[in-house]
Scaffold this active site. Structure first.
Site, PDB file in Angstrom:
ATOM      1  N   ALA A  95     -71.815 -41.469  50.491  1.00 30.69           N
ATOM      2  CA  ALA A  95     -72.806 -41.372  49.425  1.00 30.69           C
ATOM      3  C   ALA A  95     -72.407 -40.250  48.472  1.00 30.69           C
ATOM      4  O   ALA A  95     -72.209 -39.117  48.893  1.00 30.69           O
ATOM      5  CB  ALA A  95     -74.182 -41.110  50.003  1.00 30.69           C
ATOM      6  N   CYS A  96     -72.278 -40.594  47.195  1.00 31.28           N
ATOM      7  CA  CYS A  96     -71.952 -39.575  46.194  1.00 31.28           C
ATOM      8  C   CYS A  96     -73.176 -38.677  45.974  1.00 31.28           C
ATOM      9  O   CYS A  96     -74.311 -39.121  46.077  1.00 31.28           O
ATOM     10  CB  CYS A  96     -71.565 -40.229  44.875  1.00 31.28           C
ATOM     11  SG  CYS A  96     -70.152 -41.339  44.987  1.00 31.28           S
ATOM     12  N   THR A  97     -72.909 -37.420  45.663  1.00 34.64           N
ATOM     13  CA  THR A  97     -73.983 -36.456  45.428  1.00 34.64           C
ATOM     14  C   THR A  97     -73.586 -35.514  44.300  1.00 34.64           C
ATOM     15  O   THR A  97     -72.450 -35.061  44.233  1.00 34.64           O
ATOM     16  CB  THR A  97     -74.266 -35.622  46.690  1.00 34.64           C
ATOM     17  OG1 THR A  97     -74.589 -36.484  47.778  1.00 34.64           O
ATOM     18  CG2 THR A  97     -75.426 -34.661  46.461  1.00 34.64           C
TER      19      THR A  97
END
Length: 214
Positions: free
Chosen positions: A30-32
């Site tokens: 998951a990109c953050t």
């Protein structure tokens, strides 16, 4: 040199390193994006790019004065009805993905932009009264034309991002932006409507769910 100043620099560097290590676990999918804008020293931002394959990134430097057509995806015209056309007011340094657009960038005025995946993205039916910008150039349009978050949000009244796909993968994306003052905003299209979360307190953006549901 002032000892307190050196201490502040050292602290900022250490925290930045810890954030990078913490936010980039090898198993994450998951990109953050995280913004650190309350340290009284500098506006610091970072993001991860957790993707199952290479996005074929390229680091590009764009000067002012570039003429752009928001309807173009590479050499293909994908927005035929009233595509946005503009000349960049500000230079920027950006990272591109798959040759289709800008995923991260910073312009000469200190406006930063970060594009992350969001499954729920729905730009709605095409509105020909608004200039169309293919989704991969949405963030670049703001970097080219806005010096602050406030200016970027005002520009959103004039355009409509348009969904495009590459190898059957749709550009279901949302944006996080910040400026040199520490102001921040998250821009998402949910059920065809633009939802804006604006204020320096919006420091974190991930992929799913939409921020309104977080």
């Amino acid at each position: 040199m002032n000892i307190q100043f050196l201490t502040n620099i050292t602290t900022a560097i250490l925290v930045a390193v810890v954030l990078q290590i913490t936010l980039w676990p090898p198993a994450a999918q998951a990109c953050t994006r995280i913004l650190w804008n309350n340290n009284k020293f500098a506006v610091v931002v970072g993001r991860t790019m957790d993707w199952p394959e290479s996005t074929e990134p390229e680091l590009m430097v764009f000067p002012r004065g570039i003429e752009r057509n928001g309807g173009m995806l590479g050499d293909m015209l994908v927005v035929k009805d009233n595509p946005a056309q503009w000349t960049s007011k500000y230079g920027s340094v950006v990272t591109t993905v798959y040759g289709m657009g800008t995923v991260d960038g910073l312009n000469e005025k200190g406006l930063g932009m970060h594009m992350l995946y969001l499954t729920a993205t729905d730009f709605g039916p095409r509105d020909p009264n608004k200039a169309g910008v293919q989704a991969g150039l949405w963030g670049q349009y703001l970097l080219d034309n806005a010096a602050s978050v406030e200016e970027a949000l005002a520009l959103m009244k004039e355009i409509q991002p348009v969904m495009v796909a590459l190898d059957e993968m749709k550009a279901t994306v949302h944006l996080a932006i910040e400026d040199a003052s520490g102001d921040s905003a998250i821009l998402e299209y949910v059920e065809g409507n633009l939802v804006v979360h604006h204020g320096p307190e919006y420091r974190v953006m991930t992929n799913d769910p939409p921020t309104i549901s977080s």
